[in-house]
Design a protein around this motif. Structure first.
Motif, PDB file in Angstrom:
ATOM      1  N   ALA A 346       0.833  -1.205   0.000  1.00  0.00           N
ATOM      2  CA  ALA A 346       0.000   0.000   0.000  1.00  0.00           C
ATOM      3  C   ALA A 346       0.866   1.253   0.000  1.00  0.00           C
ATOM      4  CB  ALA A 346      -0.928  -0.001   1.212  1.00  0.00           C
ATOM      5  N   VAL A 347       2.018   1.174   0.663  1.00  0.00           N
ATOM      6  CA  VAL A 347       2.924   2.326   0.691  1.00  0.00           C
ATOM      7  C   VAL A 347       3.796   2.354  -0.566  1.00  0.00           C
ATOM      8  CG1 VAL A 347       4.915   3.345   1.891  1.00  0.00           C
ATOM      9  CG2 VAL A 347       2.944   2.484   3.205  1.00  0.00           C
ATOM     10  N   TYR A 348       4.518   1.280  -0.811  1.00  0.00           N
ATOM     11  CA  TYR A 348       5.566   1.328  -1.842  1.00  0.00           C
ATOM     12  C   TYR A 348       5.001   1.208  -3.252  1.00  0.00           C
ATOM     13  CZ  TYR A 348       8.776   0.878   2.075  1.00  0.00           C
ATOM     14  OH  TYR A 348       9.465   1.105   3.234  1.00  0.00           O
ATOM     15  N   SER A 349       3.807   0.636  -3.389  1.00  0.00           N
ATOM     16  CA  SER A 349       3.231   0.506  -4.721  1.00  0.00           C
ATOM     17  C   SER A 349       2.018   1.428  -4.896  1.00  0.00           C
ATOM     18  CB  SER A 349       2.854  -0.965  -4.958  1.00  0.00           C
ATOM     19  OG  SER A 349       2.034  -1.079  -6.077  1.00  0.00           O
ATOM     20  N   ALA A 350       1.070   1.361  -3.964  1.00  0.00           N
ATOM     21  CA  ALA A 350      -0.139   2.197  -4.105  1.00  0.00           C
ATOM     22  C   ALA A 350       0.093   3.641  -3.653  1.00  0.00           C
ATOM     23  CB  ALA A 350      -1.290   1.584  -3.314  1.00  0.00           C
ATOM     24  N   ARG A 351       1.235   3.869  -2.984  1.00  0.00           N
ATOM     25  CA  ARG A 351       1.676   5.229  -2.625  1.00  0.00           C
ATOM     26  C   ARG A 351       0.800   5.914  -1.590  1.00  0.00           C
ATOM     27  NH1 ARG A 351       3.983   7.037  -8.597  1.00  0.00           N
ATOM     28  NH2 ARG A 351       4.998   5.028  -8.929  1.00  0.00           N
ATOM     29  N   LEU A 352       0.282   5.145  -0.669  1.00  0.00           N
ATOM     30  CA  LEU A 352      -0.319   5.747   0.515  1.00  0.00           C
ATOM     31  C   LEU A 352       0.816   6.094   1.482  1.00  0.00           C
ATOM     32  CD1 LEU A 352      -3.311   3.326   1.327  1.00  0.00           C
ATOM     33  CD2 LEU A 352      -3.329   5.405  -0.037  1.00  0.00           C
ATOM     34  N   THR A 353       0.577   7.072   2.358  1.00  0.00           N
ATOM     35  CA  THR A 353       1.545   7.281   3.439  1.00  0.00           C
ATOM     36  C   THR A 353       1.358   6.134   4.442  1.00  0.00           C
ATOM     37  OG1 THR A 353       0.029   8.540   4.827  1.00  0.00           O
ATOM     38  CG2 THR A 353       1.326   9.803   3.201  1.00  0.00           C
ATOM     39  N   PRO A 354       2.366   5.877   5.296  1.00  0.00           N
ATOM     40  CA  PRO A 354       2.186   4.826   6.299  1.00  0.00           C
ATOM     41  C   PRO A 354       0.945   5.056   7.176  1.00  0.00           C
ATOM     42  CG  PRO A 354       4.503   5.356   6.108  1.00  0.00           C
ATOM     43  CD  PRO A 354       3.766   6.371   5.262  1.00  0.00           C
ATOM     44  N   ALA A 355       0.665   6.294   7.552  1.00  0.00           N
ATOM     45  CA  ALA A 355      -0.509   6.560   8.391  1.00  0.00           C
ATOM     46  C   ALA A 355      -1.804   6.259   7.632  1.00  0.00           C
ATOM     47  CB  ALA A 355      -0.505   8.013   8.877  1.00  0.00           C
ATOM     48  N   GLU A 356      -1.869   6.666   6.377  1.00  0.00           N
ATOM     49  CA  GLU A 356      -3.068   6.371   5.565  1.00  0.00           C
ATOM     50  C   GLU A 356      -3.256   4.860   5.415  1.00  0.00           C
ATOM     51  OE1 GLU A 356      -2.809  10.354   2.665  1.00  0.00           O
ATOM     52  OE2 GLU A 356      -1.894   8.458   2.044  1.00  0.00           O
ATOM     53  N   ALA A 357      -2.147   4.152   5.242  1.00  0.00           N
ATOM     54  CA  ALA A 357      -2.238   2.697   5.068  1.00  0.00           C
ATOM     55  C   ALA A 357      -2.798   2.046   6.335  1.00  0.00           C
ATOM     56  CB  ALA A 357      -0.868   2.127   4.712  1.00  0.00           C
ATOM     57  N   ILE A 358      -2.364   2.514   7.504  1.00  0.00           N
ATOM     58  CA  ILE A 358      -2.869   1.950   8.763  1.00  0.00           C
ATOM     59  C   ILE A 358      -4.374   2.221   8.892  1.00  0.00           C
ATOM     60  CG2 ILE A 358      -2.770   2.215  11.287  1.00  0.00           C
ATOM     61  CD1 ILE A 358       0.317   2.646  10.880  1.00  0.00           C
ATOM     62  N   THR A 359      -4.798   3.438   8.575  1.00  0.00           N
ATOM     63  CA  THR A 359      -6.233   3.764   8.607  1.00  0.00           C
ATOM     64  C   THR A 359      -7.018   2.859   7.652  1.00  0.00           C
ATOM     65  OG1 THR A 359      -5.788   6.052   9.192  1.00  0.00           O
ATOM     66  CG2 THR A 359      -7.910   5.610   8.142  1.00  0.00           C
ATOM     67  N   ALA A 360      -6.460   2.655   6.457  1.00  0.00           N
ATOM     68  CA  ALA A 360      -7.149   1.851   5.439  1.00  0.00           C
ATOM     69  C   ALA A 360      -7.267   0.384   5.863  1.00  0.00           C
ATOM     70  CB  ALA A 360      -6.412   1.963   4.108  1.00  0.00           C
ATOM     71  N   ALA A 361      -6.305  -0.100   6.679  1.00  0.00           N
ATOM     72  CA  ALA A 361      -6.293  -1.513   7.077  1.00  0.00           C
ATOM     73  C   ALA A 361      -7.034  -1.762   8.392  1.00  0.00           C
ATOM     74  CB  ALA A 361      -4.848  -1.984   7.225  1.00  0.00           C
ATOM     75  N   THR A 362      -7.554  -0.688   8.992  1.00  0.00           N
ATOM     76  CA  THR A 362      -8.233  -0.855  10.290  1.00  0.00           C
ATOM     77  C   THR A 362      -9.640  -0.252  10.223  1.00  0.00           C
ATOM     78  OG1 THR A 362      -7.110   1.145  11.119  1.00  0.00           O
ATOM     79  CG2 THR A 362      -6.058  -0.984  11.600  1.00  0.00           C
ATOM     80  N   VAL A 363      -9.746   1.028  10.584  1.00  0.00           N
ATOM     81  CA  VAL A 363     -11.083   1.608  10.730  1.00  0.00           C
ATOM     82  C   VAL A 363     -11.850   1.628   9.398  1.00  0.00           C
ATOM     83  CG1 VAL A 363     -10.284   4.020  10.535  1.00  0.00           C
ATOM     84  CG2 VAL A 363     -12.344   3.508  11.822  1.00  0.00           C
ATOM     85  N   ASN A 364     -11.161   1.942   8.292  1.00  0.00           N
ATOM     86  CA  ASN A 364     -11.861   1.990   7.000  1.00  0.00           C
ATOM     87  C   ASN A 364     -12.193   0.591   6.479  1.00  0.00           C
ATOM     88  OD1 ASN A 364     -11.781   4.750   7.080  1.00  0.00           O
ATOM     89  ND2 ASN A 364     -10.683   4.997   5.145  1.00  0.00           N
ATOM     90  N   ALA A 365     -11.317  -0.381   6.748  1.00  0.00           N
ATOM     91  CA  ALA A 365     -11.612  -1.759   6.326  1.00  0.00           C
ATOM     92  C   ALA A 365     -12.780  -2.314   7.141  1.00  0.00           C
ATOM     93  CB  ALA A 365     -10.378  -2.634   6.480  1.00  0.00           C
ATOM     94  N   ALA A 366     -12.873  -1.922   8.414  1.00  0.00           N
ATOM     95  CA  ALA A 366     -14.007  -2.346   9.239  1.00  0.00           C
ATOM     96  C   ALA A 366     -15.304  -1.773   8.669  1.00  0.00           C
ATOM     97  CB  ALA A 366     -13.808  -1.915  10.683  1.00  0.00           C
ATOM     98  N   HIS A 367     -15.259  -0.517   8.241  1.00  0.00           N
ATOM     99  CA  HIS A 367     -16.453   0.094   7.641  1.00  0.00           C
ATOM    100  C   HIS A 367     -16.854  -0.661   6.369  1.00  0.00           C
ATOM    101  CE1 HIS A 367     -19.280   3.015   6.113  1.00  0.00           C
ATOM    102  NE2 HIS A 367     -18.619   2.985   4.972  1.00  0.00           N
ATOM    103  N   ALA A 368     -15.874  -0.947   5.522  1.00  0.00           N
ATOM    104  CA  ALA A 368     -16.172  -1.642   4.259  1.00  0.00           C
ATOM    105  C   ALA A 368     -16.799  -3.009   4.518  1.00  0.00           C
ATOM    106  CB  ALA A 368     -14.899  -1.796   3.434  1.00  0.00           C
ATOM    107  N   SER A 369     -16.482  -3.596   5.679  1.00  0.00           N
ATOM    108  CA  SER A 369     -16.963  -4.939   6.010  1.00  0.00           C
ATOM    109  C   SER A 369     -18.147  -4.921   6.977  1.00  0.00           C
ATOM    110  CB  SER A 369     -15.809  -5.738   6.625  1.00  0.00           C
ATOM    111  OG  SER A 369     -14.651  -5.641   5.844  1.00  0.00           O
ATOM    112  N   ASP A 370     -18.679  -3.731   7.248  1.00  0.00           N
ATOM    113  CA  ASP A 370     -19.782  -3.585   8.201  1.00  0.00           C
ATOM    114  C   ASP A 370     -19.417  -4.144   9.584  1.00  0.00           C
ATOM    115  OD1 ASP A 370     -22.283  -2.602   8.866  1.00  0.00           O
ATOM    116  OD2 ASP A 370     -23.294  -4.495   8.483  1.00  0.00           O
ATOM    117  N   LEU A 371     -18.171  -3.897   9.999  1.00  0.00           N
ATOM    118  CA  LEU A 371     -17.704  -4.377  11.298  1.00  0.00           C
ATOM    119  C   LEU A 371     -17.288  -3.225  12.205  1.00  0.00           C
ATOM    120  CD1 LEU A 371     -15.516  -7.408  10.135  1.00  0.00           C
ATOM    121  CD2 LEU A 371     -17.514  -7.536  11.641  1.00  0.00           C
ATOM    122  N   SER A 372     -17.767  -2.010  11.912  1.00  0.00           N
ATOM    123  CA  SER A 372     -17.291  -0.851  12.668  1.00  0.00           C
ATOM    124  C   SER A 372     -17.566  -0.954  14.155  1.00  0.00           C
ATOM    125  CB  SER A 372     -17.932   0.431  12.134  1.00  0.00           C
ATOM    126  OG  SER A 372     -17.460   0.681  10.836  1.00  0.00           O
ATOM    127  N   ALA A 373     -18.659  -1.609  14.534  1.00  0.00           N
ATOM    128  CA  ALA A 373     -18.993  -1.675  15.957  1.00  0.00           C
ATOM    129  C   ALA A 373     -18.064  -2.619  16.712  1.00  0.00           C
ATOM    130  CB  ALA A 373     -20.442  -2.132  16.128  1.00  0.00           C
TER     131      ALA A 373
END
Ligand code: ZN
Length: 418
Positions: A346-373
């Motif tokens: 996500a960082v070296y190829s998709a060019r997210l910053t490390p912080a953006e990548a962590i957000t994408a793999a946690t809170v945003n991925a939970a939202h995409a999977s309807d697991l936010s709660a």
């Protein structure tokens, strides 16, 4: 005074992801809710307290028999949520590497009877016990690399009973593995051989026969479709997803992976939960995703595993203000189980910053999977699912390619390394 059965202490940095909008877009994807020199207290499997270590001594009391786990300056993030897996299959396709190296595309390998159709043959032929034990192995390895929740799709049987059989495995697999799971019905992953040349009739069967059972028995939270020329058209995808929405399922779509399909635009018009892959989604369609709040689930290892020579458009999606989430795309075609590998790509190829990548793999991925709660943040009252790495700051986790966790907490209990 807060009571706890266990205190995790000596944490150099915690990314809680606990404050801010869900899902996060643009600048908010960099706000990790950091705590330096922190501690986490756990009670009855849930987070009871999280904050700076110096306050933990006076604010937390250990229950009788409780203990303190010293993490020696490790950094901690929420357990990863893998927002896109095809973990339910039998067989393997490592023999196709040579074909790919010789320049054959996914679509060409499929036309020769290989690719997904070889996995469909193996999956149909496999006993339920074999399917269960193979998936259990994958989920165990995912958990030990820090994934505590995952979306899992059906889609390798492509017949009525077989697709239902795959989905019915999910609750027991979640209990046995300890990975929180959300099921997605992907009966429209490809056109099965029995329906070759009759794609509309196959969609008909799914809509009239399979989907009502999936909905009635709550076998899946989402319905997904592989929207690409040669698979399912935009019109066929729309028909299926509208039917799924009518049954109360959420909509997901595989879009713009091999060629531009228009699938992302369809996801926008349907206000789908997510559009996934999106390697070739043009700027106008990125704007449409942003305007409708559809999450882009990006799978940055897939183009690498397919020798595609393309890259996942992480930077472009964040800059277009699309919420971005990450997944492995674990399948026989891209055998990646580790979210830390995904974070590095996500960082070296998709060019997210490390912080953006962590957000994408946690809170945003939970939202995409309807697991936010239940997943994606470290917050009081939430399940105590988190991962520690031997690095002085959380942003070093994606930077150290293929990072290995030093501790995985599943409901407050350390996961055994094997
Ligand atoms: Zn996929």
């Amino acid at each position: 005074m807060i009571h706890a059965t266990r205190i995790y202490s000596g944490i150099a940095e915690i990314a809680t992801l606990s404050r801010g909008p869900v899902p996060r877009i643009a600048e908010a994807m960099s706000e990790l809710g950091r705590i330096e020199d922190g501690a986490i207290a756990v009670d009855r499997g849930r987070i009871a307290w999280v904050g700076p270590r110096r306050r933990s001594r006076r604010e937390i009391r250990l229950r009788a028999g409780g203990n303190v786990v010293e993490l020696h300056g490790a950094s901690v993030v929420p357990g990863f949520v893998d927002a896109h897996t095809h973990a339910l299959f039998a067989g393997d396709r490592s023999n196709e590497i040579a074909l790919k190296l010789a320049g054959k595309s996914y679509t060409e390998i499929l036309a020769g009877g290989g690719g997904i159709l070889s996995t469909v043959r193996a999956t149909r032929a496999a006993s339920t016990a074999t399917l269960r034990s193979e998936a259990r192995g994958r989920l165990g390895r995912m958990l030990r690399s820090g994934t505590t929740a995952a979306e899992v799709k059906s889609g390798y049987s492509l017949d009525h009973e077989g697709e239902l059989r795959l989905l019915r495995l999910v609750p027991a697999l979640a209990r046995a593995s300890g990975v929180r799971m959300v099921a997605t019905f992907l009966g429209a992953h490809a056109v099965p051989p029995e329906f070759e040349g009759h794609t509309d009739a196959y969609i008909d069967q799914i809509v009239r026969r399979t989907l009502p059972i999936v909905a009635r028995e709550r076998l899946a939270r989402f319905c997904d479709v592989f929207c690409e020329p040669g698979f399912f058209s935009v019109a066929q995808s729309e028909r299926l997803l509208r039917a799924a929405l009518g049954f109360g399922l959420g909509a997901k779509i595989h879009a713009d992976e091999f060629v531009y399909s228009g699938g992302a635009r369809l996801a926008s018009s349907l206000h789908a939960r997510s559009a996934e892959h999106l390697l070739l989604t043009p700027s106008d369609d990125r704007q449409a995703l942003a305007a409708s709040g559809v999450t882009a689930v990006l799978l940055p290892v897939t183009p690498f595993a397919l020798f595609a020579g393309t890259r996942s458009p992480g930077r472009e999606m964040v800059d277009a203000r699309v919420p971005v989430a990450l997944g492995t795309d674990l399948s026989p075609n891209s055998e990646v189980e580790s979210m830390t590998t995904v974070l590095a790509h996500a960082v070296y190829s998709a060019r997210l910053t490390p912080a953006e990548a962590i957000t994408a793999a946690t809170v945003n991925a939970a939202h995409a999977s309807d697991l936010s709660a239940e997943a994606g943040t470290i917050a009081v009252g939430r399940p105590a699912d988190f991962v520690a790495f031997d690095v002085p700051s959380v942003e070093r986790i994606p930077v150290r390619i293929g990072s290995i966790p030093t501790l995985i907490s599943r409901q407050g209990i350390p996961v055994a390394s094997r």
